[in-house]
Design a protein around this motif. Structure first.
Motif, short mmCIF file in Angstrom:
data_model
loop_
_atom_site.label_atom_id
_atom_site.label_comp_id
_atom_site.label_asym_id
_atom_site.label_seq_id
_atom_site.Cartn_x
_atom_site.Cartn_y
_atom_site.Cartn_z
N LEU A 1 35.67 40.86 42.72
CA LEU A 1 35.53 41.95 41.75
C LEU A 1 35.16 41.38 40.38
O LEU A 1 34.27 41.88 39.70
CB LEU A 1 36.84 42.74 41.63
N PHE A 2 35.88 40.32 40.00
CA PHE A 2 35.64 39.72 38.69
C PHE A 2 34.21 39.18 38.61
O PHE A 2 33.48 39.44 37.64
CB PHE A 2 36.66 38.60 38.45
N GLN B 1 27.31 42.37 34.00
CA GLN B 1 27.19 42.46 32.54
C GLN B 1 26.20 41.44 32.01
O GLN B 1 25.37 41.74 31.14
CB GLN B 1 28.55 42.25 31.85
N PHE C 1 31.61 42.02 38.52
CA PHE C 1 31.62 42.75 37.25
C PHE C 1 30.99 41.92 36.13
O PHE C 1 30.15 42.42 35.38
CB PHE C 1 33.08 43.11 36.90
N VAL C 2 31.38 40.66 36.06
CA VAL C 2 30.85 39.81 34.98
C VAL C 2 29.36 39.52 35.20
O VAL C 2 28.56 39.58 34.25
CB VAL C 2 31.67 38.51 34.87
N LEU D 1 33.53 50.34 47.28
CA LEU D 1 33.47 50.43 45.82
C LEU D 1 32.05 50.77 45.36
O LEU D 1 31.86 51.57 44.44
CB LEU D 1 33.91 49.10 45.19
N ALA E 1 31.24 52.71 33.95
CA ALA E 1 31.26 51.33 33.46
C ALA E 1 31.96 50.40 34.45
O ALA E 1 31.51 49.29 34.70
CB ALA E 1 31.96 51.26 32.10
N LEU E 2 33.04 50.88 35.04
CA LEU E 2 33.77 50.02 35.98
C LEU E 2 33.09 49.95 37.34
O LEU E 2 33.01 48.87 37.94
CB LEU E 2 35.21 50.53 36.16
N LEU E 3 32.58 51.07 37.85
CA LEU E 3 32.23 51.12 39.28
C LEU E 3 30.75 50.99 39.63
O LEU E 3 30.42 50.45 40.69
CB LEU E 3 32.83 52.39 39.90
N LEU F 1 40.06 40.01 44.37
CA LEU F 1 40.05 40.11 42.90
C LEU F 1 39.00 39.18 42.31
O LEU F 1 38.34 39.53 41.33
CB LEU F 1 41.43 39.78 42.33
N LEU F 2 38.85 38.01 42.93
CA LEU F 2 37.83 37.08 42.44
C LEU F 2 36.44 37.69 42.61
O LEU F 2 35.61 37.65 41.69
CB LEU F 2 37.93 35.74 43.18
#
Lengths: 396, 396
Positions: free
Chosen positions: B11-12, B19, B15-16, B60, B271-273, B8-9
């Motif tokens: 992924l975060f 952006q 993703f960030v 992913l 947007a997510l993937l 999860l870390l």
């Protein structure tokens, strides 16, 4: 190159199996999620063997359930949860204490020593919010008072289950229980929830116009997805399930003026990713280990105890809402799903459980997840919507 | 439980970082995708080490690029591609032959024997449609004739690259080249594309009203996502990249009356993937292996040859569209991205490449991917939109 081929085939099979399962379930008036779990059992290793759970699939499943709880959070406001705070607390606590007591009594009378019995009983405890949330969402029942009690109780349940797991693992390892450090863990988890929930909602309420500004380069969806992943990670750091953080993120995002648009945009994400969670959950039922009269008998007893004790906890905790609502809450708390599976895996690795005990505990977790949705759906359809009472205020 | 926390870390962070990278790139007038790749290079192992590529992240990323090409397919109709068929074929063929010739010449003059040189040259060949498609989409240029030529050529390019890879791997292993079996592979790939493309579009055109029927239990999005995953898998079975199948699925879905709604629903998925694909691409640049004057010099030469030869192929192939359009097509074909990385990995595993040659080839692939977007964006903004000519018809 070949590997990409294998994983794409798995993705395709899981996705299509989920759709077929959900469609068949819906036709025979069961919630779609039951069909998805059953489809997972069929395509999984113990029957067709078309899909074998592996790490990438687990991650997709995790993202799927994280997004699911995020979307449930989007339909829940902190104020609504606060109104049912007392009931939720009672349901959460009784829903942990009663199953734990009955689970350890059963295990001890079945011949396990006390430290093993407590470990086994821990697998009876944690409610899987994912399954119930999906049913409530499918039926459009998230605004009902019972749903709010269930969701609030699921958060409390998760905190208590985490503490309990810490205790039984320490006991099993022969260590001492350090009450002081347990209190620190408890305080941290509650602090995390309180600060994120309270501050997050407040900030979002006062600052959400910022999301709408045209000068803002990032879309609101991007920002809340980052929030969702970030809080899901943080909540694992505080010993809680990732879905608790995702639920919080959704709840915070529900305070923005963009809520409806976000709900809309979350739909395609759920459509693609949640099937992985439910199909993978189903694929973990190992039917071979259960293919003996003895194992089936053990499974039946364990499942009955698991259902009855959790129902009792939920029902007694929510009795102030009336018997009908209390029984909806009781049923809604029953599914154990992946949390029971995780505890069973810990037990198997630590040598506490035999493969059969493991299979029984996993099957119990999943059976509770499969029997709940139809009963819950039937109850919700039968009883009219009840407006949420306000437990925080005096005479309103 | 701990492992879920780590992933999860990641992924975060991915993703960030994507952006932030995209936002900075946009502010300095570069395409967002350049920022995402650069962000990957920064958070990846060779600089900050916050994100280490692993299997779940690769999956992913694969899903992200599959969805990206699906959405590009949604904006492309078979008839539009057919109209530019001749140019696309020429661009595809010359864009493979010229880089392969120059690549093997360079490698041979640098001291590699012929069989190794041909292997290295194979890494010069395959265009990565993902990068170009993203830039074209960001700029809303997918309807331009140059975009169609590029997309059509990318499909042809992929077929030829696949054949070429088969040949060089066989040569390297000291095997004989079986022309007959190569022709079978070629026929299968072309047959797959023709049948799926032609029959799929036709069926969709005549039957798409079925998607709209209220009795249809599955949403159109679910059906086309299943189609996308299924064709992505099938195309890997025919030796083609998964993204070719995804592109076909999108093209087929573009024939339905639901096209606009589907485009809309695909946005949150992208947007997510897709950030995972671009950030992971960037994270694979190993800056340490390149930290010598010799390696940098080799990288500069290799990158220049890769860019010039591919540009020449695209430019010459599309010359019938005029020089301006031809140069847009030439630039659009330049990025190698992940395909060069895959071939380099094969070479490293087979012992053909030293770690430095590997790092240089990977860095070249990614450099071509990073320099293309700004040039392409600049060209597209500069030249007005040109309507697509019809190469199939006579005087219209």
């Amino acid at each position: 190159m070949h590997h990409a081929s294998d994983i794409l085939l798995s993705l395709f099979i899981i996705f299509v199996a989920a759709q077929i399962g959900a469609e068949i379930a819906t036709r025979i008036k069961l919630p779609g999620v039951v069909g998805e779990i059953a489809a997972g059992c069929i395509v999984g290793p113990s029957l067709l063997g078309l899909v074998v759970p592996n790490e990438p699939l687990e991650v997709l499943a995790e993202i799927g359930v994280v997004l699911l709880l995020f979307s449930v959070g989007l339909e829940t406001r902190l104020d609504d949860l606060k109104k049912v705070g007392r009931s939720a607390l009672l349901v959460g606590v009784l829903g942990v204490v009663i199953p734990f007591a009955f689970g350890s009594l059963w295990a001890h009378t079945s011949g396990f020593d006390w430290s093993k019995s407590l470990f086994i009983a821990a697998a009876f405890v944690a409610t899987s919010a994912g399954i119930t949330a999906r049913v409530l969402q499918e039926l459009g029942a998230l605004q009902r008072v019972e749903s709010r009690v269930i969701l609030g109780a699921a958060v409390i349940d998760d905190i208590l289950a985490m503490l309990l797991l810490g205790v039984v693992v320490a006991l099993q390892a022969g260590g001492e229980i350090n009450v002081g450090s347990l209190l620190v863990v408890l305080a941290e988890a509650i602090g995390f929830l309180a600060i994120i929930g309270w501050v997050g909602t407040r900030v979002m309420r006062s600052k959400s116009h910022w999301l709408d500004r045209p000068a803002n380069p990032l879309s609101p969806l991007t920002i809340v997805l980052a929030l969702c992943l970030g809080l899901a990670f943080l909540s694992t750091k505080f010993g809680l399930a990732a879905i608790i953080g995702a639920f919080l993120a959704g709840m915070i995002a529900s305070e923005t003026s963009q809520r409806e648009k976000l709900e809309h945009q979350t739909q395609p994400l759920l459509a693609l990713l949640t099937p992985f969670f439910f199909v993978l959950t189903g694929s973990k039922i190992d039917l071979k280990e259960l293919a003996s009269a003895e194992a089936l008998w053990m499974l039946a007893v364990v499942t009955l105890i698991a259902i009855a004790s959790k129902f009792a906890g939920g029902f007694l905790g929510a009795l102030s809402l009336g018997k009908r609502s209390a029984s909806i809450v009781g049923v809604g708390m029953v599914p154990r799903g992946e949390v029971g599976v995780v505890i069973a895996s810990l037990g198997l690795t630590a040598g506490v459980f035999s493969p059969r005990t493991y299979a029984v505990i996993v099957a119990m977790s999943l059976l509770t997840a499969m029997v709940t949705p139809p009963i819950l759906a039937w109850q919700l359809r039968r009883h009219a919507v009840k407006p949420a009472p306000d437990e925080t205020a005096g005479p309103a």
